[in-house]
Enzyme design. Structure first.
Site, PDB file in Angstrom:
ATOM      1  N   ASP A 138      -4.708 -10.678  -4.934  1.00 42.99           N
ATOM      2  CA  ASP A 138      -4.784 -11.610  -3.808  1.00 42.99           C
ATOM      3  C   ASP A 138      -5.169 -13.014  -4.247  1.00 42.99           C
ATOM      4  O   ASP A 138      -4.738 -13.989  -3.646  1.00 42.99           O
ATOM      5  CB  ASP A 138      -5.774 -11.093  -2.759  1.00 42.99           C
ATOM      6  CG  ASP A 138      -5.127 -10.047  -1.870  1.00 42.99           C
ATOM      7  OD1 ASP A 138      -4.008 -10.308  -1.397  1.00 42.99           O
ATOM      8  OD2 ASP A 138      -5.709  -8.976  -1.665  1.00 42.99           O
ATOM      9  N   CYS A 179     -10.554  -6.323 -11.128  1.00 41.75           N
ATOM     10  CA  CYS A 179      -9.983  -5.054 -10.654  1.00 41.75           C
ATOM     11  C   CYS A 179      -8.547  -5.224 -10.164  1.00 41.75           C
ATOM     12  O   CYS A 179      -7.908  -4.263  -9.758  1.00 41.75           O
ATOM     13  CB  CYS A 179     -10.843  -4.436  -9.567  1.00 41.75           C
ATOM     14  SG  CYS A 179     -10.901  -5.407  -8.064  1.00 41.75           S
ATOM     15  N   ARG A 211     -10.438   2.024  -3.074  1.00 37.70           N
ATOM     16  CA  ARG A 211      -9.836   1.361  -1.903  1.00 37.70           C
ATOM     17  C   ARG A 211      -9.982   2.304  -0.705  1.00 37.70           C
ATOM     18  O   ARG A 211      -9.114   3.118  -0.441  1.00 37.70           O
ATOM     19  CB  ARG A 211      -8.358   1.085  -2.151  1.00 37.70           C
ATOM     20  CG  ARG A 211      -8.072   0.035  -3.216  1.00 37.70           C
ATOM     21  CD  ARG A 211      -6.562  -0.187  -3.301  1.00 37.70           C
ATOM     22  NE  ARG A 211      -6.185  -1.367  -4.040  1.00 37.70           N
ATOM     23  CZ  ARG A 211      -5.776  -1.373  -5.309  1.00 37.70           C
ATOM     24  NH1 ARG A 211      -5.721  -0.244  -5.995  1.00 37.70           N
ATOM     25  NH2 ARG A 211      -5.413  -2.494  -5.895  1.00 37.70           N
ATOM     26  N   HIS A 216       0.794  -1.213   0.000  1.00 41.02           N
ATOM     27  CA  HIS A 216       0.000   0.000   0.000  1.00 41.02           C
ATOM     28  C   HIS A 216       0.832   1.272   0.000  1.00 41.02           C
ATOM     29  O   HIS A 216       0.333   2.308  -0.421  1.00 41.02           O
ATOM     30  CB  HIS A 216      -1.018  -0.033   1.130  1.00 41.02           C
ATOM     31  CG  HIS A 216      -2.254  -0.739   0.672  1.00 41.02           C
ATOM     32  ND1 HIS A 216      -2.203  -2.007   0.172  1.00 41.02           N
ATOM     33  CD2 HIS A 216      -3.528  -0.332   0.573  1.00 41.02           C
ATOM     34  CE1 HIS A 216      -3.427  -2.351  -0.200  1.00 41.02           C
ATOM     35  NE2 HIS A 216      -4.245  -1.356   0.039  1.00 41.02           N
ATOM     36  N   ARG A 220       2.590 -11.801  -2.140  1.00 39.88           N
ATOM     37  CA  ARG A 220       2.700 -10.817  -3.234  1.00 39.88           C
ATOM     38  C   ARG A 220       3.731  -9.733  -2.943  1.00 39.88           C
ATOM     39  O   ARG A 220       4.095  -8.967  -3.825  1.00 39.88           O
ATOM     40  CB  ARG A 220       1.322 -10.204  -3.547  1.00 39.88           C
ATOM     41  CG  ARG A 220       0.759  -9.377  -2.413  1.00 39.88           C
ATOM     42  CD  ARG A 220      -0.714  -9.046  -2.621  1.00 39.88           C
ATOM     43  NE  ARG A 220      -0.922  -7.681  -3.083  1.00 39.88           N
ATOM     44  CZ  ARG A 220      -2.104  -7.073  -3.108  1.00 39.88           C
ATOM     45  NH1 ARG A 220      -3.198  -7.713  -2.712  1.00 39.88           N
ATOM     46  NH2 ARG A 220      -2.227  -5.851  -3.530  1.00 39.88           N
ATOM     47  N   GLU A 254     -11.307 -13.112  -4.211  1.00 42.42           N
ATOM     48  CA  GLU A 254      -9.844 -13.126  -4.112  1.00 42.42           C
ATOM     49  C   GLU A 254      -9.341 -14.207  -3.172  1.00 42.42           C
ATOM     50  O   GLU A 254      -8.151 -14.319  -2.931  1.00 42.42           O
ATOM     51  CB  GLU A 254      -9.314 -11.733  -3.713  1.00 42.42           C
ATOM     52  CG  GLU A 254     -10.026 -11.082  -2.558  1.00 42.42           C
ATOM     53  CD  GLU A 254      -9.595  -9.633  -2.299  1.00 42.42           C
ATOM     54  OE1 GLU A 254      -8.615  -9.155  -2.898  1.00 42.42           O
ATOM     55  OE2 GLU A 254     -10.255  -8.985  -1.464  1.00 42.42           O
ATOM     56  N   ARG A 260     -15.161  -0.157  -1.978  1.00 34.77           N
ATOM     57  CA  ARG A 260     -14.763  -1.383  -1.276  1.00 34.77           C
ATOM     58  C   ARG A 260     -14.582  -1.017   0.189  1.00 34.77           C
ATOM     59  O   ARG A 260     -13.884  -0.055   0.503  1.00 34.77           O
ATOM     60  CB  ARG A 260     -13.453  -1.924  -1.829  1.00 34.77           C
ATOM     61  CG  ARG A 260     -13.039  -3.179  -1.069  1.00 34.77           C
ATOM     62  CD  ARG A 260     -11.800  -3.784  -1.654  1.00 34.77           C
ATOM     63  NE  ARG A 260     -10.613  -3.032  -1.285  1.00 34.77           N
ATOM     64  CZ  ARG A 260      -9.385  -3.349  -1.718  1.00 34.77           C
ATOM     65  NH1 ARG A 260      -9.224  -4.359  -2.549  1.00 34.77           N
ATOM     66  NH2 ARG A 260      -8.341  -2.661  -1.339  1.00 34.77           N
TER      67      ARG A 260
HETATM   68  C1  PEP Z   1      -6.627  -7.465  -5.468  1.00 35.28           C
HETATM   69  O1  PEP Z   1      -6.338  -8.181  -4.504  1.00 35.28           O
HETATM   70  O2  PEP Z   1      -6.478  -7.822  -6.647  1.00 35.28           O
HETATM   71  C2  PEP Z   1      -7.139  -6.109  -5.245  1.00 35.28           C
HETATM   72  C3  PEP Z   1      -7.608  -5.384  -6.245  1.00 35.28           C
HETATM   73  O3  PEP Z   1      -7.103  -5.621  -3.997  1.00 35.28           O
HETATM   74  P1  PEP Z   1      -5.767  -5.033  -3.292  1.00 35.28           P
HETATM   75  O4  PEP Z   1      -4.702  -4.928  -4.337  1.00 35.28           O
HETATM   76  O5  PEP Z   1      -6.163  -3.725  -2.710  1.00 35.28           O
HETATM   77  O6  PEP Z   1      -5.491  -6.073  -2.247  1.00 35.28           O
HETATM   78 MG    MG Z   2      -6.995  -7.678  -2.502  1.00 36.62          MG
END
Ligand code: PEP
Ligand code: MG
Length: 750
Positions: free
Chosen positions: A634, A681, A475, A369, A644, A610, A511
């Site tokens: 995810d 997404c 987000r 993030h 990740r 996810e 979200r």
């Molecule tokens: C994902 O997990 O693909 C997603 C869009 O959410 P984030 O990247 O915020 O975990």
């Molecule tokens: Mg995610």
């Protein structure tokens, strides 16, 4: 583990308070005494390592001649202690003197010890020091002892790093040697794209009040110095507040409100003032009150009070820094590339308010993030795991090319020329931004939606609203992450309303809070979990903290009045969980209705897909949800069991793994069968490589960051849907990753 060891570990966990309450010498001495006593050892010593001269210096001992403390220095690789640090391993020797690495130091006064147990103290890539315990003949160390010393060393890492920081100050003698005027090239990883040439500046590491207070030891400050420091702190905080407000609408309400209030509080600065007037030294008075409040706040069972601990720490260090006259000169970071060891979202925000040119992160201290936030703030970040970077003198000329993860120090004319050429080429590409305009329709006339992913409202500045079909993923954790306390319902309402009113009636998908795992809040003390990625995060956090969850839902529903509003829950792992979350939305709608508050009474309610556990029950979910939004980031992480954020396993993070492709197909089929919307997404949606497959399996909605809109539209416009379907079918029959890779490179979909 025997009880004595257990007692010791308990004692070791108290080391923090020992550190806070004692001078450095006392702290080190008490530590060696405690370890010696619990491990039944005649000798216990701590050595601290200095990178500059590559020597370990004895800093405290029980059992050796105390006169050699600070005088006995051992080279890296020298003797058993030097070997343990060089080889980064624990050495346990029954007859240490027989070991070929053993070295006797006559001045140590050591006579009889024969059993040695030596643990290196290491923090990530940094060597901190060595902990040595010794016993007499025949009195050997065993497995339990090894476990105990390992645990002790790991508890000591952070504290000793601080000690090292204080005892090897300003000249930064702990830095590896760096040849300042030469050209250097570092290869790293992209955290957030962008290119800049600017001078470098190393971000100071610590904001720990204990450390600053120790630096202040012995300074005779007056009450007037104290008042001046408070005044400076206040002015500084107000200034940052203003800058952030200018930059980010989401942060418009007072981010530093609680800091500013506390600075005026009689119980806090007032109590410090009283102590000083009663004769207590200024630094001690600040520390007394800081520690008192820290204890009260950190021990509070109330999460909202507990989160204030961070504010108190920030404030105390600001005040102490101002006493030290170390307050940041405003704007010193402006137009610099900052080299930092670690970075929290709130720090990134402050740096961004200062107008920095880019960031180089030295250790892996980046959450996904921070990267995402940096993209919103349009700050290039490169992550490079090399401590040498911390040795670069401030002001050194640098070129950061975060598009590919490169850092050039003292770039040569040739590098600069190549860079200019590349930039010119990129400018040509960016004129293709006109591609962002208009509908995205395949060659054979099938329409696809291209939606926007946003983290902060300021992201909207990067696009023309008419070029997108709505917001596919907001987000909402970002406004939470950039603050220093949980935003109230009103603050959230204000932010959400601002977003919706800028969207010209297009759909907006909120979200709900997706925190935990690597997405920390500076002000919330997440429980210490062994496995936070599998822990109390995301929708689990919201369902566990219904108060916080309902506040958010109410704010969204109120802000969404009259809008095309969609709400989705992250990290759903079962139908039950989804229904519980959906129930909360229903309750909030009812409560708002009862209280006569304006709101949206029929939002679309959907879920992120996810977590792999959803796959076998996907048809059941499709019957209950209004839409699916596939979070491939995810989904890949959890399906393939590949973190990740972990660079070491990044080659295993394979979006086109057959398990992922088939999972996407299964989700798409379930949605189509149930007649509900489905979109992607996660980052797969912005890669030209995967778009033909995604479209080919029938997903016609992609949600991506603003910068990817032109290329996603370009990719869609280059596809013939009927061919993409055949292509996807063929991919789904392939079983080997390299076969799939080859097929993806030659998609045959035109
Ligand atoms: C994902 O997990 O693909 C997603 C869009 O959410 P984030 O990247 O915020 O975990
Ligand atoms: Mg995610």
């Amino acid at each position: 583990m025997n009880t004595d060891h257990a007692k010791m570990l308990y004692g070791i966990s108290e080391l923090n308070s020992l550190f806070e309450e004692n001078s450095i010498e006392q702290f080190l001495q008490k530590t060696v005494n405690m370890v010696a006593q619990h491990m039944n050892a005649e000798v216990c010593s701590i050595y601290i390592y200095n990178e500059h001269d590559k020597k370990l210096t004895l800093k405290a001992t029980q059992g050796l001649n105390p006169d050699i403390v600070n005088h006995l220095s051992i080279g890296l690789g020298e003797g058993l202690a030097g070997t343990a640090l060089l080889e980064r391993r624990i050495i346990c020797e029954k007859a240490g003197k027989d070991n070929s690495n053993f070295k006797y130091y006559p001045e140590s006064g050591e006579i009889d010890s024969d059993s040695f147990l030596i643990s290196p103290i290491i923090r990530g890539i940094y060597s901190i020091g060595v902990l040595v315990v010794q016993r007499g003949k025949g009195h050997f160390f065993d497995e339990n002892d090894i476990m105990a010393i390992e645990a002790t060393a790991s508890q000591l890492e952070t504290l000793l790093e601080h000690v090292k920081h204080i005892t090897q100050p300003a000249g930064r003698s702990d830095k590896p040697y760096f040849e300042p005027d030469k050209f250097h090239f570092f290869k790293g990883k992209t955290g957030s794209q962008g290119c800049f040439r600017a001078p470098l500046m190393i971000k100071p590491v610590d904001k720990n009040p204990n450390i600053i207070a120790k630096e202040l030891n012995g300074c005779g400050f007056t009450i007037a110095d104290f008042e001046e420091a408070i005044e400076k702190t206040y002015t500084h905080l107000e200034l940052i507040q203003k800058k952030i407000e200018e930059k980010l609408a989401d942060a418009a309400s007072l981010i530093f409100a609680s800091h500013l209030l506390m600075l005026k509080d009689n119980g806090f600065t007032g109590a410090m003032r009283e102590l000083i007037l009663a004769g207590r030294g200024v630094t001690d008075a600040v520390m007394d009150i800081f520690l008192k409040y820290k204890k009260i706040f950190s021990e509070s069972p109330n999460a909202l009070i507990k989160e204030k601990t961070q504010d108190i720490e920030d404030l105390a260090s600001e005040i102490l820094n101002n006493l030290l006259n170390k307050s940041r000169d405003e704007g010193i970071y402006k137009d610099h590339i900052i080299v930092a060891r670690e970075l929290f979202p709130s720090e990134l925000l402050m740096l961004s308010a200062d107008g920095i040119a880019g960031i180089v992160l030295v250790s892996g201290g980046v959450t996904s993030h921070v990267g995402i936030l940096a993209r919103s703030l349009m700050i290039p970040i490169v992550i490079i795991n090399n401590p040498l970077l911390l040795a670069i003198p401030n002001g050194t000329d640098a070129l950061i090319d975060a598009d590919v993860g490169n850092l050039y120090i003292n770039p040569t004319p040739e590098v600069l020329h190549n860079f200019d050429m590349q930039r010119a080429a990129k400018d040509v590409i960016s004129t293709a931004k006109s591609e962002a305009a208009g509908k995205s329709v395949t060659l054979d006339g099938a329409a696809a939606s291209v939606l926007l992913n946003i983290n902060l409202i300021s992201d909207l500045k990067q696009i023309e609203i008419e070029n997108i079909d709505g917001i596919g993923l907001y987000r909402t954790e970002f406004p939470f992450m950039i603050r220093d306390s949980f935003p109230s319902e009103e603050e959230q309402y204000f932010i959400y309303r601002k977003l919706i009113s800028g969207m010209a009636g297009k759909p907006v998908t909120f979200r709900t809070l997706d925190i935990g795992g690597d997405k920390a809040l500076a002000y919330y003390d997440f429980p210490n979990e062994k496995n936070p990625f599998l822990g109390m995060r995301s929708i689990r956090f919201s369902l566990e903290h219904i108060g916080i969850f309902k506040q958010q839902i109410r704010a969204i529903l109120r802000a969404g009045q009259g809008a095309d509003l969609k709400i989705m829950f992250p990290m759903i792992s079962s139908l039950d969980e989804f229904l519980s979350a959906k129930d909360i939305v229903k309750q909030c709608i009812y409560e708002l209705y009862k209280s006569g508050t304006g709101h949206n009474s029929s939002p679309g309610i959907g879920m992120m897909v996810e977590i792999p556990s959803l796959l076998p029950v996907i048809d059941d979910l499709a019957k209950e949800t209004d839409f699916f939004s596939i979070g491939t980031n995810d989904l890949i992480q959890y399906t393939l069991a590949v973190d990740r954020t972990n660079e070491k396993v990044s080659s295993l993070y394979i979006p086109h793994h057959p398990a992922i492709l088939r999972a996407l197909k299964q989700i798409a089929d379930a949605a189509i069968k149930a007649g509900i919307d489905v979109s992607v997404c996660g980052d797969m949606a912005n890669k030209e490589l995967y778009i033909p497959f995604i479209i080919g399996i029938g997903i016609t909605s992609l949600s991506v960051d603003a910068m990817y809109i032109p290329r996603v539209k370009r990719a869609i416009r280059a596809i013939d849907l009927s061919k993409a379907k055949l292509f996807a079918e063929r991919l789904l029959t392939l079983t080997r990753i390299d076969e799939i890779e080859a097929a993806l490179r030659e998609p045959e979909v035109k």
